[in-house]
Design a protein around this motif. Structure first.
Motif, PDB file in Angstrom:
ATOM      1  N   MET A  65     -13.846  -5.051  -8.511  1.00 20.59           N
ATOM      2  CA  MET A  65     -14.027  -4.160  -7.312  1.00 20.59           C
ATOM      3  C   MET A  65     -12.854  -4.173  -6.317  1.00 20.59           C
ATOM      4  O   MET A  65     -12.378  -5.262  -6.025  1.00 20.59           O
ATOM      5  N   ALA A  66     -12.373  -3.178  -5.955  1.00 18.60           N
ATOM      6  CA  ALA A  66     -11.633  -2.813  -4.858  1.00 18.60           C
ATOM      7  C   ALA A  66     -11.639  -2.017  -3.832  1.00 18.60           C
ATOM      8  O   ALA A  66     -12.554  -1.266  -4.030  1.00 18.60           O
ATOM      9  N   PHE A  67     -11.502  -2.171  -2.490  1.00 16.21           N
ATOM     10  CA  PHE A  67     -11.652  -1.231  -1.300  1.00 16.21           C
ATOM     11  C   PHE A  67     -10.639  -0.893  -0.676  1.00 16.21           C
ATOM     12  O   PHE A  67      -9.595  -1.555  -0.578  1.00 16.21           O
ATOM     13  N   GLY A  68     -10.656   0.277  -0.281  1.00  6.98           N
ATOM     14  CA  GLY A  68      -9.463   1.175   0.197  1.00  6.98           C
ATOM     15  C   GLY A  68      -9.970   1.528   1.459  1.00  6.98           C
ATOM     16  O   GLY A  68     -11.054   1.331   2.081  1.00  6.98           O
ATOM     17  N   PRO A  69      -9.035   2.346   2.168  1.00  9.63           N
ATOM     18  CA  PRO A  69      -9.197   2.977   3.664  1.00  9.63           C
ATOM     19  C   PRO A  69     -10.604   3.775   3.613  1.00  9.63           C
ATOM     20  O   PRO A  69     -11.058   4.331   2.546  1.00  9.63           O
ATOM     21  N   GLY A  70     -11.229   3.752   4.947  1.00  8.91           N
ATOM     22  CA  GLY A  70     -12.441   4.386   4.682  1.00  8.91           C
ATOM     23  C   GLY A  70     -13.620   3.983   3.950  1.00  8.91           C
ATOM     24  O   GLY A  70     -13.939   2.616   4.019  1.00  8.91           O
ATOM     25  N   ALA A  71     -14.142   4.789   3.140  1.00 11.88           N
ATOM     26  CA  ALA A  71     -15.255   4.105   2.411  1.00 11.88           C
ATOM     27  C   ALA A  71     -14.769   4.239   0.841  1.00 11.88           C
ATOM     28  O   ALA A  71     -15.423   4.404  -0.120  1.00 11.88           O
ATOM     29  N   THR A  72     -13.588   4.088   0.650  1.00 11.09           N
ATOM     30  CA  THR A  72     -13.033   4.011  -0.754  1.00 11.09           C
ATOM     31  C   THR A  72     -13.248   2.993  -1.445  1.00 11.09           C
ATOM     32  O   THR A  72     -13.100   1.658  -0.954  1.00 11.09           O
ATOM     33  N   VAL A  73     -13.872   3.027  -2.636  1.00  7.58           N
ATOM     34  CA  VAL A  73     -14.135   2.093  -3.461  1.00  7.58           C
ATOM     35  C   VAL A  73     -14.068   2.185  -5.014  1.00  7.58           C
ATOM     36  O   VAL A  73     -14.210   3.114  -5.420  1.00  7.58           O
ATOM     37  N   TRP A  74     -13.319   1.331  -5.631  1.00  5.07           N
ATOM     38  CA  TRP A  74     -13.158   1.321  -7.079  1.00  5.07           C
ATOM     39  C   TRP A  74     -13.902   0.165  -7.577  1.00  5.07           C
ATOM     40  O   TRP A  74     -13.775  -0.720  -7.145  1.00  5.07           O
ATOM     41  N   SER A  75     -14.359   0.641  -8.839  1.00  6.25           N
ATOM     42  CA  SER A  75     -14.849  -0.464  -9.775  1.00  6.25           C
ATOM     43  C   SER A  75     -14.632   0.033 -10.903  1.00  6.25           C
ATOM     44  O   SER A  75     -14.704   0.889 -11.560  1.00  6.25           O
ATOM     45  N   VAL A  76     -14.543  -1.558 -11.872  1.00  3.29           N
ATOM     46  CA  VAL A  76     -14.370  -1.258 -13.201  1.00  3.29           C
ATOM     47  C   VAL A  76     -15.142  -2.451 -13.850  1.00  3.29           C
ATOM     48  O   VAL A  76     -15.326  -3.448 -13.395  1.00  3.29           O
ATOM     49  N   LEU A  77     -15.980  -2.007 -15.083  1.00  2.45           N
ATOM     50  CA  LEU A  77     -16.545  -2.935 -15.806  1.00  2.45           C
ATOM     51  C   LEU A  77     -15.823  -3.288 -17.086  1.00  2.45           C
ATOM     52  O   LEU A  77     -15.403  -2.490 -17.261  1.00  2.45           O
ATOM     53  N   LEU A  78     -15.788  -4.380 -17.095  1.00  4.16           N
ATOM     54  CA  LEU A  78     -14.893  -5.118 -17.926  1.00  4.16           C
ATOM     55  C   LEU A  78     -15.854  -5.929 -19.223  1.00  4.16           C
ATOM     56  O   LEU A  78     -16.983  -6.395 -18.805  1.00  4.16           O
ATOM     57  N   ARG A  79     -15.379  -5.980 -20.315  1.00  3.84           N
ATOM     58  CA  ARG A  79     -16.067  -6.484 -21.389  1.00  3.84           C
ATOM     59  C   ARG A  79     -15.160  -7.544 -22.026  1.00  3.84           C
ATOM     60  O   ARG A  79     -14.091  -7.068 -22.666  1.00  3.84           O
ATOM     61  N   GLY A  80     -15.405  -8.715 -22.398  1.00  6.07           N
ATOM     62  CA  GLY A  80     -14.614  -9.679 -23.077  1.00  6.07           C
ATOM     63  C   GLY A  80     -14.514  -9.028 -24.806  1.00  6.07           C
ATOM     64  O   GLY A  80     -15.590  -8.774 -25.206  1.00  6.07           O
ATOM     65  N   ALA A  81     -13.403  -9.192 -25.136  1.00 10.51           N
ATOM     66  CA  ALA A  81     -13.347  -9.159 -26.729  1.00 10.51           C
ATOM     67  C   ALA A  81     -12.692 -10.276 -27.381  1.00 10.51           C
ATOM     68  O   ALA A  81     -12.515 -11.066 -27.065  1.00 10.51           O
TER      69      ALA A  81
END
Length: 81
Positions: A65-81
């Protein structure tokens, strides 16, 4: 001079609200201490450290998860290979 928005407080709050163990956010805290709030580069630094320290096993999941200005949120679901 007031405190800059976000920074360590974001990590604290997300950790608290999601009831994450400290080891889940330790690398994020270390990158924040060492480099400050660098936004996108911090995400890559944390991901690199996690891949070295504790790579996901096949089929295991993780979330970035990463958070930017204001209410910006980035999320990435990872899966091990």
């Amino acid at each position: 001079m007031g405190r800059a928005p976000g920074r360590q407080r974001i990590i604290d709050r997300v950790s608290e609200e999601l009831d994450l163990p400290e080891e889940s956010v330790a690398e994020s805290r270390a990158v924040m201490r060492e480099y400050g709030n660098t936004a996108a580069p911090a995400v890559l630094a944390v991901l690199g450290r996690l891949m070295d320290a504790r790579p996901l096993r096949p089929g295991e999941h993780g979330v970035v998860m990463a958070f930017g200005p204001g209410a910006t949120v980035w999320s990435v679901l990872l899966r091990g290979a």
